[in-house]
Design an enzyme around this catalytic site. Structure first.
Site, short mmCIF file in Angstrom:
data_model
loop_
_atom_site.label_atom_id
_atom_site.label_comp_id
_atom_site.label_asym_id
_atom_site.label_seq_id
_atom_site.Cartn_x
_atom_site.Cartn_y
_atom_site.Cartn_z
N TYR A 182 -1.52 -1.93 10.14
CA TYR A 182 -1.57 -1.95 8.67
C TYR A 182 -0.25 -1.41 8.11
O TYR A 182 0.41 -2.05 7.30
CB TYR A 182 -2.76 -1.09 8.23
CG TYR A 182 -3.05 -1.09 6.74
CD1 TYR A 182 -3.72 -2.15 6.15
CD2 TYR A 182 -2.68 -0.01 5.94
CE1 TYR A 182 -4.02 -2.13 4.79
CE2 TYR A 182 -2.98 0.01 4.59
CZ TYR A 182 -3.65 -1.05 4.02
OH TYR A 182 -3.94 -1.03 2.67
N SER B 125 0.86 -1.18 0.00
CA SER B 125 0.00 0.00 0.00
C SER B 125 0.90 1.23 0.00
O SER B 125 2.07 1.15 0.37
CB SER B 125 -0.85 -0.01 1.28
OG SER B 125 -1.39 1.26 1.54
N1 LIG Z 1 -8.57 -0.51 -1.31
C1 LIG Z 1 -7.56 0.30 -1.04
O1 LIG Z 1 -7.71 1.54 -0.94
C2 LIG Z 1 -6.17 -0.28 -0.89
C3 LIG Z 1 -5.09 0.61 -0.97
C4 LIG Z 1 -3.81 0.10 -0.84
C5 LIG Z 1 -3.60 -1.25 -0.64
N2 LIG Z 1 -4.67 -2.10 -0.56
C6 LIG Z 1 -4.38 -3.52 -0.35
O2 LIG Z 1 -4.86 -4.25 -1.46
C7 LIG Z 1 -5.11 -5.60 -1.08
C8 LIG Z 1 -6.47 -6.01 -1.61
O3 LIG Z 1 -7.46 -5.25 -0.94
P1 LIG Z 1 -8.76 -4.69 -1.65
O4 LIG Z 1 -8.80 -3.22 -1.42
O5 LIG Z 1 -8.86 -5.20 -3.02
O6 LIG Z 1 -9.89 -5.30 -0.68
P2 LIG Z 1 -10.94 -6.47 -0.89
O7 LIG Z 1 -11.54 -6.70 0.44
O8 LIG Z 1 -11.84 -6.12 -2.02
O9 LIG Z 1 -10.03 -7.73 -1.31
C9 LIG Z 1 -9.24 -8.43 -0.38
C10 LIG Z 1 -9.59 -9.90 -0.47
O10 LIG Z 1 -8.69 -10.63 0.39
C11 LIG Z 1 -9.44 -11.68 0.98
N3 LIG Z 1 -8.77 -12.16 2.19
C12 LIG Z 1 -8.72 -11.56 3.41
N4 LIG Z 1 -8.06 -12.32 4.29
C13 LIG Z 1 -7.67 -13.44 3.62
C14 LIG Z 1 -6.95 -14.61 3.98
N5 LIG Z 1 -6.51 -14.80 5.24
N6 LIG Z 1 -6.71 -15.54 3.05
C15 LIG Z 1 -7.18 -15.37 1.78
N7 LIG Z 1 -7.90 -14.30 1.38
C16 LIG Z 1 -8.14 -13.35 2.29
C17 LIG Z 1 -10.80 -11.07 1.24
O11 LIG Z 1 -11.79 -12.07 1.42
C18 LIG Z 1 -11.01 -10.21 0.00
O12 LIG Z 1 -11.73 -10.91 -1.01
C19 LIG Z 1 -5.03 -5.64 0.44
O13 LIG Z 1 -3.81 -6.24 0.79
C20 LIG Z 1 -5.07 -4.18 0.85
O14 LIG Z 1 -4.40 -3.95 2.03
C21 LIG Z 1 -5.94 -1.65 -0.69
#
Ligand SMILES: NC(=O)c1ccc[n+]([C@@H]2O[C@H](COP(=O)([O-])OP(=O)(O)OC[C@H]3O[C@@H](n4cnc5c(N)ncnc54)[C@H](O)[C@@H]3O)[C@@H](O)[C@H]2O)c1
Length: 268
Positions: free
Chosen positions: A156, A143
Site C-alpha cells: 500500500y 494516502s
Molecule cells: N479510508 C481511508 O482511511 C483512506 C485513507 C487514505 C487513502 N485512502 C484511499 O482512498 C481511496 C478510496 O478508498 P475508500 O476509503 O473510499 O474505500 P472504498 O472501498 O469505500 O472505495 C474504494 C472503491 O474503489 C473500488 N475499486 C476497487 N478496485 C477497483 C478497480 N480495480 N477498478 C475500479 N474500482 C475499484 C471499490 O469497489 C470501492 O467502491 C483508495 O485509493 C484508498 O487507498 C483511503
C-alpha cells in the site's frame, strides 16, 4: 480550476467512500458526474442516492487495472458529455497487514495494478482530452501513507508514495503544455469508509467476521464528504498536495526533517 455547472467530472471507485463523497460534493456544486467502479452491483444504489435530489449522475463499470476498460470509460464520457474537466483517479484497495518479506506476489501485483497502474491508466486515457480542450485537472487519491512510512502495509505504502511522486511530476508536465492545467494528490489520514470490507469482497484481504464495517471504529475522524471538500478546495486553488486528517502534517514533517537531516550528513 473553478468547479461549477459547466464542469464534467469522472470518478473511479465512485460507488463508495471517498469517491462517493467526491460525487456528492461535485453534484452539490452543479457538476455533471460519471461514477465508475469495479463493483457493478454497488453502482445502482450509489446512483439512486446521488440522483435523489434531481442530479443526473451516470454510472459506468470499470476495472482501473485494465487499460482498455479505462479507455472505454473515457470514450463513454466523451460520447455523453463531449468534454471532461476533472478526472478523479480514486479507486483503491488495502493490502494485508504483514511485514514486507511476508507479502505475497499476488498482493504486489494487485496493488501495483489497481493503485499505480489504475492512476496511470486514468491519466493516459484522459490527459490528451484535457490538453486538447485547454482546460482540466487530474485529482489522484493516494494516502498519508504516501507521505510517510506505514509499517505492515508496504504494498500500500509503496504504491501510494509512487502516486505522490507521479502526481508531482504530472503537474509539472501538464503545466509545461499549458499553465492552466494541473494535478493534485489527495493524501488523507484515516477516513470513515468501508475500505476493509470492500477490499475483502474483492479478494485483496481476508477479514475476521467480527471486523467492524466502518474505519470509524479504528479511530477515523474524517467523513468522506469532509475529505472531498478538502480535495476540491485544493483543485480549485491549484494546490498539488492536500492531506486532511489528524496527525498527517506532523507525520509528514517528521519524515521530511529526517530525510533532510540524513542528506545533510551525506554532504558534509
Ligand atoms: N479510508 C481511508 O482511511 C483512506 C485513507 C487514505 C487513502 N485512502 C484511499 O482512498 C481511496 C478510496 O478508498 P475508500 O476509503 O473510499 O474505500 P472504498 O472501498 O469505500 O472505495 C474504494 C472503491 O474503489 C473500488 N475499486 C476497487 N478496485 C477497483 C478497480 N480495480 N477498478 C475500479 N474500482 C475499484 C471499490 O469497489 C470501492 O467502491 C483508495 O485509493 C484508498 O487507498 C483511503
Amino acid at each position: 480550476m473553478h468547479i461549477n455547472s459547466d464542469t464534467v467530472a469522472v470518478i473511479t471507485g465512485g460507488a463508495s467512500g471517498i469517491g462517493f463523497g467526491l460525487a456528492e460534493s461535485l453534484v452539490h456544486r452543479g457538476a455533471r458526474v460519471i461514477i465508475s467502479d469495479i463493483r457493478e452491483d454497488a453502482l445502482e444504489p450509489a446512483l439512486n442516492l446521488l440522483n435523489k435530489s434531481g442530479a443526473h449522475v451516470v454510472g459506468y463499470p470499470v476495472d482501473v487495472a485494465d487499460r482498455r476498460s479505462v479507455e472505454a470509460l473515457a470514450a463513454e464520457t466523451m460520447r455523453l458529455f463531449g468534454r471532461v474537466d476533472l478526472v478523479c483517479n480514486n479507486a483503491g484497495l488495502i493490502s494485508p497487514a504483514a511485514p514486507l518479506w511476508e507479502q505475497d506476489e499476488q498482493t504486489w501485483q494487485r496493488m501495483i495494478g489497481v493503485k499505480l497502474m489504475g492512476v496511470i491508466n486514468g491519466t493516459t486515457a484522459f490527459a490528451p482530452q484535457l490538453i486538447a480542450q485547454g482546460r482540466g485537472h487530474i485529482l489522484n487519491t493516494a494516502s498519508s501513507g504516501g507521505l510517510s512510512p506505514l509499517p505492515s502495509r508496504s504494498p500500500y505504502t509503496a504504491t501510494m508514495h509512487a502516486v505522490v511522486g507521479l502526481t508531482e511530476t504530472l503537474d509539472l508536465e501538464l503545466k509545461q503544455v499549458n499553465p492552466v492545467l494541473g494535478a493534485t494528490v489527495l493524501c488523507p489520514g484515516l477516513v470513515d469508509t468501508p475500505l476493509g470490507h470492500n477490499s475483502a469482497s474483492l479478494g485483496a484481504i481476508t477479514l475476521p467476521p467480527s471486523t467492524p464495517r466502518s474505519i470509524r471504529d479504528l479511530g477515523a475522524s474524517l467523513t468522506p464528504r469532509e475529505v472531498a471538500e478538502a480535495a476540491l478546495g485544493a483543485v480549485e486553488a491549484g494546490t498539488v498536495h492536500v492531506g486532511p486528517g489528524e496527525g498527517v502534517l506532523e507525520r509528514t514533517r517528521a519524515r521530511v526533517e529526517r530525510l533532510l537531516a540524513d542528506l545533510a550528513v551525506g554532504v558534509q
